[in-house]
Structure formats: C-alpha cells, structure tokens
Design an enzyme around this catalytic site. Sequence first.
Site, mmCIF file in Angstrom:
data_model
loop_
_atom_site.group_PDB
_atom_site.id
_atom_site.type_symbol
_atom_site.label_atom_id
_atom_site.label_comp_id
_atom_site.label_asym_id
_atom_site.label_seq_id
_atom_site.Cartn_x
_atom_site.Cartn_y
_atom_site.Cartn_z
ATOM 1 N N TRP A 115 0.832 -1.218 0.000
ATOM 2 C CA TRP A 115 0.000 0.000 0.000
ATOM 3 C C TRP A 115 0.851 1.245 0.000
ATOM 4 O O TRP A 115 0.549 2.213 -0.705
ATOM 5 C CB TRP A 115 -0.976 -0.021 1.179
ATOM 6 N N ASP B 22 -1.833 6.469 6.500
ATOM 7 C CA ASP B 22 -2.844 5.521 6.035
ATOM 8 C C ASP B 22 -3.073 4.525 7.171
ATOM 9 O O ASP B 22 -2.227 3.685 7.448
ATOM 10 C CB ASP B 22 -2.319 4.814 4.771
ATOM 11 N N LYS C 209 -11.983 -2.286 6.439
ATOM 12 C CA LYS C 209 -11.060 -3.093 7.229
ATOM 13 C C LYS C 209 -11.464 -3.158 8.696
ATOM 14 O O LYS C 209 -11.326 -4.189 9.326
ATOM 15 C CB LYS C 209 -9.620 -2.551 7.119
HETATM 16 C C1 PLP Z 1 -6.961 -2.157 1.851
HETATM 17 C C2 PLP Z 1 -5.999 -1.071 2.006
HETATM 18 C C3 PLP Z 1 -5.947 0.011 1.107
HETATM 19 C C4 PLP Z 1 -6.821 0.097 -0.123
HETATM 20 O O1 PLP Z 1 -8.123 0.324 0.205
HETATM 21 P P1 PLP Z 1 -9.246 0.558 -0.931
HETATM 22 O O2 PLP Z 1 -10.375 1.121 -0.125
HETATM 23 O O3 PLP Z 1 -9.529 -0.795 -1.520
HETATM 24 O O4 PLP Z 1 -8.716 1.496 -1.932
HETATM 25 C C5 PLP Z 1 -5.033 1.017 1.343
HETATM 26 N N1 PLP Z 1 -4.209 0.976 2.399
HETATM 27 C C6 PLP Z 1 -4.226 -0.041 3.286
HETATM 28 C C7 PLP Z 1 -3.290 -0.037 4.446
HETATM 29 C C8 PLP Z 1 -5.120 -1.103 3.111
HETATM 30 O O5 PLP Z 1 -5.136 -2.119 3.988
#
Ligand code: PLP
Length: 354
Positions: A100, A167, A191
């Site tokens: 990511w 993030d 998540k």
């Molecule tokens: C799943 C994830 C993403 C991507 O998320 P989307 O909503 O599918 O774009 C980005 N960063 C992390 C740390 C993730 O676990």
Amino acid sequence: MKKHNFSAGPCILPEEVLQKASEAVVNFNNDDLSLVEISHRSQPFVDVIEKARHLALELLNIEDKGYTALFLQGGASMQFLMIAYNFLNTKAAYLNTGTWSSKAIKEAKLFGGLIEVASSKDKNFTYIPKNYSVPNDVDYFHCTSNNTIYGSQMLEFPEVEVPMICDMSSDIFSRKLDFSKFDLIYAGAQKNMGPAGTTLVIIKEDFLKQIEREVPSMLNYKIHVEKDSMFHTPSVFAVYTSMLTMEWLKDLGGIDFIEGVNNKKAALLYNEIDRNPLFNGVVAKEDRSTMNATFTLSDENLKSKFDLMWKEARINGINGHRSVGGYRASMYNALPLFSVQALVDVMQELERTA
Ligand SMILES: *Cc1c(COP(=O)(O)O)cnc(C)c1O
C-alpha cells in the site's frame, strides 16, 4: 452460528451492527422508508453523517483539536492521489513498508518530487525500517501504520517537523495513539469500520491552508470540508453502518477497551505460532501486527490436511495474500477471542495428528 471470519478486507463486522444495518435497509427509524431510498439531505440522514463524523473524532480523542472528519468515496486508494494533488507542492517524504505504501508512492510521483526515507523491500516488507530521518523541507511525511498484506505494524512514529499523514486503513480504532500528532489520517471503511464504499478522512483544518494547486472540486479537501462531507451524494449505507460500528465500539469502552482485547487475541495466536514447530511467523517479532498475523507451514506437505481442518472448523479467510503466500489471520476489532481460540485449536490438532 456464524463462521470464524479472519478475512483481511472486506472483513468481519459486529453481529449487532449487521442486524441493525439490515433493519434500516428495510425500515429506517420506524418511518416506513428504507435508509437507502431517502434523500441524503433529509434530516434523518444528515443526523447520521454528523454523528458518524463526530464519533470518529471522539473515539480518537481529538475532538476540539481543530480536526474535521469526512466520509469520501474512491477507497483509500483515491487518497493516495488526493493527498498528493492537494498537498504535494514541491516534494514529499514517504516511508515504504509494503504494497500500500508503494502504491501511495507511485501516485504521488505524478505530482512532484518524492523522497523515500526508508524501505523494507529488501526483505520482502517483513519488518518496519527504523532510524531513518525525515527532511525538514518537505511538504509532508506519509506513512502506513499497518501493513495489511505482510502483517507488520508501526509501533512508533517518528518525531517530524513537517505535517504527518498516515494511512490507517487496517488498524484505525484498534489501539491507543496520540492521534493529534497527525495532520491527516485516512482509512478505507472495509477493514475495521464498515462495508466498502466510503473512506474516513480526518484532517487538521489548519493543514488545508497548504493547498496551493488548482484542484478539481471532487478531489479538493477544502470543498468537502466546506460542504460538510456532502459535496455530492455520500455512500449512505456505508456511512450508516460505519456509524453503528463506532457506536458499538464506544459502548464497549472505546479504543482503551478494544486495545486490550486486540492484544489478547494477538498474543494467543503469536504464542501458538512460536510454540508450534509446524508453523513459522513471517514478520520480525518486534514489528508484528496485532491486526494481521502472517505465518507459514514448516512442511508444505501438510497444506492440504491443514486447509481441510480449518475449513471443517468453520474458519474463513486465512489464505495468505497472493503476493506473500502462506496464511494470514486478520483479527480486526469485531473478531471475538473465541474465534482465535478456534484457530489455535486447529493448529494444535494438526500438531497432534501430523
Ligand atoms: C486495503 C488497504 C488500502 C486500499 O483500500 P481501498 O479502499 O480498496 O482502496 C489502502 N491501504 C491499506 C493499508 C489497506 O489495507
């Protein structure tokens, strides 16, 4: 009974949240209308999004600290480019801890200079780099608190003199941190918060002053803030369900409480991975994630037997990510301790019968 759901994302949500969300789809607030068929500008939905925005700040303990919370679309992946579009004026610093982070770096490079302050790619992202320094002349520093795919987690964040962006898609609301250190935090809902379809963005209002570029309205944080996260039709179901999960967490005792449960779950599983000679952990011990535990079998010949056993035990979603292989057990907030015990029981049963 529901399966033990270790899915990495979209992932497990509390059963009572799913129950309430499904009721609202049929009859919201006992008004004989569905949540998904009323105007997003109607008072009942405005109340929902305002409550959700407030709860996010309250749970992170940054109410009245100059932050605002938004529920945007496009996933966490959209934030990779939105952040750079808005804030990368000359150059930015990124820490590369996995897939990511690498994707965030790729998007940001389209907008300006990029300094990768450190990377753990040399060991397939199985550790968190330490002892790196972040230059003082960058527009911001970006990091990823939890590496969902490889299963590592930042326990410490660097002291920086520039705005810090994180993030937190896969560990938001899972542990105590000083969230007021960050100028922007983002997390895809699917998540640890709700269904896919919305992304929580928490932004320090002062930070908005740094926007210099002409940014299209839909990608412009200032416009989303001015319009109270209602610049266009929000993902009403995803926002409502996220609100329910945040209420559930608050009623349990908030992050203080859930952090204790998460630590217990992680200790139970990692202790078994370390004790059981048939399994090996993937990540450096000091950098292991409490949310996503990655492990492999010491003898690949046991794979079909183990796979059959955990499926029989009604366990779901522990196959590793295609780029890592092995197994990954995701233990987000809503996963009960007894589900981790069920997995540990299967691992011990494999040891007894292998
Ligand atoms: C799943 C994830 C993403 C991507 O998320 P989307 O909503 O599918 O774009 C980005 N960063 C992390 C740390 C993730 O676990």
